[in-house]
Design an enzyme around this catalytic site. Structure first.
Site, PDB file in Angstrom:
ATOM      1  N   LYS A   1      28.139  40.179  43.778  1.00  0.00           N
ATOM      2  CA  LYS A   1      29.072  39.045  43.715  1.00  0.00           C
ATOM      3  C   LYS A   1      28.428  37.768  44.250  1.00  0.00           C
ATOM      4  O   LYS A   1      28.486  36.702  43.634  1.00  0.00           O
ATOM      5  CB  LYS A   1      30.332  39.383  44.516  1.00  0.00           C
TER       6      LYS A   1
ATOM      7  N   GLU B   1      48.673  34.263  51.812  1.00  0.00           N
ATOM      8  CA  GLU B   1      48.466  33.632  50.512  1.00  0.00           C
ATOM      9  C   GLU B   1      49.506  34.159  49.514  1.00  0.00           C
ATOM     10  O   GLU B   1      49.753  35.352  49.458  1.00  0.00           O
ATOM     11  CB  GLU B   1      47.039  33.938  50.023  1.00  0.00           C
TER      12      GLU B   1
ATOM     13  N   LEU C   1      49.426  33.165  46.086  1.00  0.00           N
ATOM     14  CA  LEU C   1      49.014  32.928  44.701  1.00  0.00           C
ATOM     15  C   LEU C   1      49.200  34.191  43.863  1.00  0.00           C
ATOM     16  O   LEU C   1      49.198  35.301  44.374  1.00  0.00           O
ATOM     17  CB  LEU C   1      47.560  32.453  44.636  1.00  0.00           C
TER      18      LEU C   1
ATOM     19  N   CYS D   1      48.448  44.241  44.831  1.00  0.00           N
ATOM     20  CA  CYS D   1      49.284  43.808  45.964  1.00  0.00           C
ATOM     21  C   CYS D   1      50.578  44.594  46.124  1.00  0.00           C
ATOM     22  O   CYS D   1      50.765  45.274  47.135  1.00  0.00           O
ATOM     23  CB  CYS D   1      49.598  42.320  45.823  1.00  0.00           C
TER      24      CYS D   1
ATOM     25  N   LYS E   1      50.567  48.480  47.251  1.00  0.00           N
ATOM     26  CA  LYS E   1      50.065  48.771  48.607  1.00  0.00           C
ATOM     27  C   LYS E   1      50.859  48.003  49.668  1.00  0.00           C
ATOM     28  O   LYS E   1      51.067  48.491  50.771  1.00  0.00           O
ATOM     29  CB  LYS E   1      48.568  48.490  48.713  1.00  0.00           C
TER      30      LYS E   1
ATOM     31  N   ARG F   1      43.415  46.675  38.750  1.00  0.00           N
ATOM     32  CA  ARG F   1      43.788  47.518  39.879  1.00  0.00           C
ATOM     33  C   ARG F   1      45.270  47.896  39.789  1.00  0.00           C
ATOM     34  O   ARG F   1      46.119  47.026  39.610  1.00  0.00           O
ATOM     35  CB  ARG F   1      43.497  46.795  41.207  1.00  0.00           C
TER      36      ARG F   1
END
Ligand code: NAD
Length: 506
Positions: A73, A188, A190, A318, A321, A385
């Site tokens: 990355k 966050e 977003l 998100c 989990k 995911r």
């Protein structure tokens, strides 16, 4: 100081020198509005959140170092590539790279160069359902060793309540000098797919800070958004969403409240999705139309229409989990939050129900060829995911189906988790439909809304579309002669197909 950082902070030092020499007019001219802000920030973790946050902070005029310990990355970013699919992100990276934005794999160096360090690493689900905070802890340890003057350490990852307290303890235990740092929470909100727009034009910014000094530093970072200077400049390459009020709303809380705001918000949004899916199931049972029910409910301003879309359930990195972690942490502190378990149950059932629908339309599944539109967990992203689409494909493969799948952005990632011998990635929705026994719509990409339906019909072996995202109007599908099954709406079975279809349904 690292070479890159030295280069990066050059502008800030020049400005300080000019100010020392009372050249305020020159500074005002050269640095324009940036002189007011211009904080030095490190963002640790260059994933969907860190990369967007870092690029946006740079866009606001701050000096940013993005840190990642994944060599692939980091090297991709350093080469000038954008490793994720996110609207406007390549443009923001290109605009700020080398001036306000640099990349590093050296966390201690980045910390020493920065006033604020944002932690944006993953917090995946551990086997027992709680959040695995080992990445956060290891970053906190590494930061501790590099604290040499006052820094604010900011939790941006989604974490359970009390994580800020733990980060502080870990840092003290690992040698960070008492009084030389504070820990704050800045969750966050977003959404992938619209991440950059969400970050720059947020519904709210939450700052959870337990003392004024660190609260003020965070306020300074977001000042261009909160006071509106960034929007007034009018040179943003990211257009505002409709009805943007012109300034971002700031909410200041304690660190614990901020951590809870994030978990509670995600849990509430997931609950809205499961609620509308449960109502959709009732609609199917009684022959009502969920779209009409949604319209009727959503116009009540207390309820609102947003996030009330029925489908195959929520997914992504998100909601699943975070719900699980929220439930575990509530239990740990003595409250059994059973509602959350039910939200998860409804979500899991929604996927199984979709597979049953496919089975009902095709009778047996072994050897059936299926076209699949959509692999990402939602439209606008390449993130797979916890994607419901991937889970459904895996169930169908287990039943012996073969799949031709298309996605505008997620095929490369999906190919890493789906078996190549039974899933062929194809280059267009039309190729997916070719000779398929049915076409399944699994992700709500805008691209799939305007397909040439006559062409799709001519390509399919049987004119069956099973739409897990309600992208099409049943009446239109009827006109095109499709058997069309969607979520919470009456099935469309054209007269000429009715006989065969009813037989197949048994
Ligand atoms: P991600 O997996 O895309 O990115 C995390 C990054 O951190 C990876 O690139 C990884 O290599 C890096 N990393 C891990 N350990 C590191 C270390 N020690 N040093 C440097 N880099 C390290 O995750 P994400 O989707 O960006 O999510 C990050 C956090 O933000 C999570 O807590 C998530 O719940 C939360 N969040 C995510 C979203 C979203 O839509 N993805 C939205 C809001 C909040």
């Amino acid at each position: 100081m690292c070479i890159k950082a030295d280069y990066l902070w050059h502008g800030a030092r020049e400005r300080e020198k000019l100010l020392e020499n009372n050249c305020h007019d020159l500074v005002a001219g050269v640095f324009r509005w940036r002189k007011v802000v211009n904080m030095r920030i490190a963002v640790v973790g260059s994933g969907y959140v860190g990369l967007v946050a870092g690029a946006c902070f740079a866009e606001l005029g701050h000096q940013v170092i993005l840190v990642d310990n994944d060599p692939a990355k980091y090297e991709a970013l350093d080469r000038g590539e954008c490793p994720i699919h996110e609207e406007y992100l390549p443009e923001l990276l290109a605009r700020n790279r080398g001036t306000n934005l640099s990349f590093s794999n050296n966390l201690p160096d980045a910390v020493r160069c920065s006033q604020a360090v944002f932690i944006a690493v993953g917090t995946p689900q551990a086997e027992n359902g709680e959040a695995d905070l080992s990445y956060v802890e290891s970053v906190a340890r590494e930061i501790a060793s590099a604290v040499d003057d006052y820094k604010v350490i900011v939790g941006k990852s989604t974490v359970p309540v009390y994580t800020s307290d733990w980060v502080k303890k870990v840092m003290l235990l690992n040698g960070a000098p008492h009084g030389l740092f504070d820990v704050a929470s800045n969750p966050e909100f977003l959404r992938e797919g619209t991440g950059v727009t969400d970050f720059l034009y947020p519904d709210r910014i939450v700052i959870g800070a337990d003392n004024e000094r660190c609260g003020n530093m965070l306020r300074e970072i977001y000042k261009p958004m909160v006071e509106g200077e960034y929007y007034e400049k009018g040179d943003s390459i990211v257009p505002p969403p409709p009805e943007w009020p012109g300034k971002a709303q700031l909410i200041c809380t304690s660190a614990r409240s901020a951590e809870l705001i994030k978990h509670a918000s995600n849990a509430f949004l997931a609950m809205k999705i499961s609620f509308i899916n449960a109502v959709a199931n009732v609609c199917e049972a009684v022959g009502a139309d969920i779209e009409q029910v949604r319209e009727g409910m959503g116009t009540d301003q207390r309820i609102g229409k947003r996030f009330l879309y029925p489908g195959i359930g929520y997914g992504g990195s998100c909601f699943p989990k975070d719900l699980s972690a929220f439930r575990v942490v509530a239990r740990e502190y003595g409250y059994e939050f059973k509602l959350l378990q039910e939200v998860m149950n409804i979500n899991a059932e929604q996927r199984r129900k979709f597979v049953r629908k496919v089975r009902a339309a095709l009778w047996t599944l072994r050897g059936k060829q299926l076209g699949v539109l959509g692999l990402a967990f939602k439209g606008g992203t390449d993130d797979i995911r916890e994607s419901p689409a991937i889970a459904i494909i895996q169930d169908l493969l287990a039943e012996g189906c073969k799949v031709a799948a298309h996605d505008p952005a997620a095929m490369k990632r999906a190919a890493e988790v789906l078996p190549a011998q039974s899933v062929k990635m194809v280059s267009s929705p039309y190729e997916a439909a070719e000779n398929a026994d049915a076409l399944l719509i699994l992700t709500e990409w805008q691209d799939y809304k305007g397909l040439d339906l006559a062409r799709i019909r001519s390509l399919l072996r049987y004119p069956i579309i099973i739409d897990g995202r309600n992208l099409y109007e049943p009446a239109i599908m009827q006109q095109h002669g499709f058997i069309y099954l969607s979520v919470g709406r009456p099935d469309v079975v054209p007269k000429e197909e009715a006989m065969k279809f009813r037989t197949a349904q048994g």
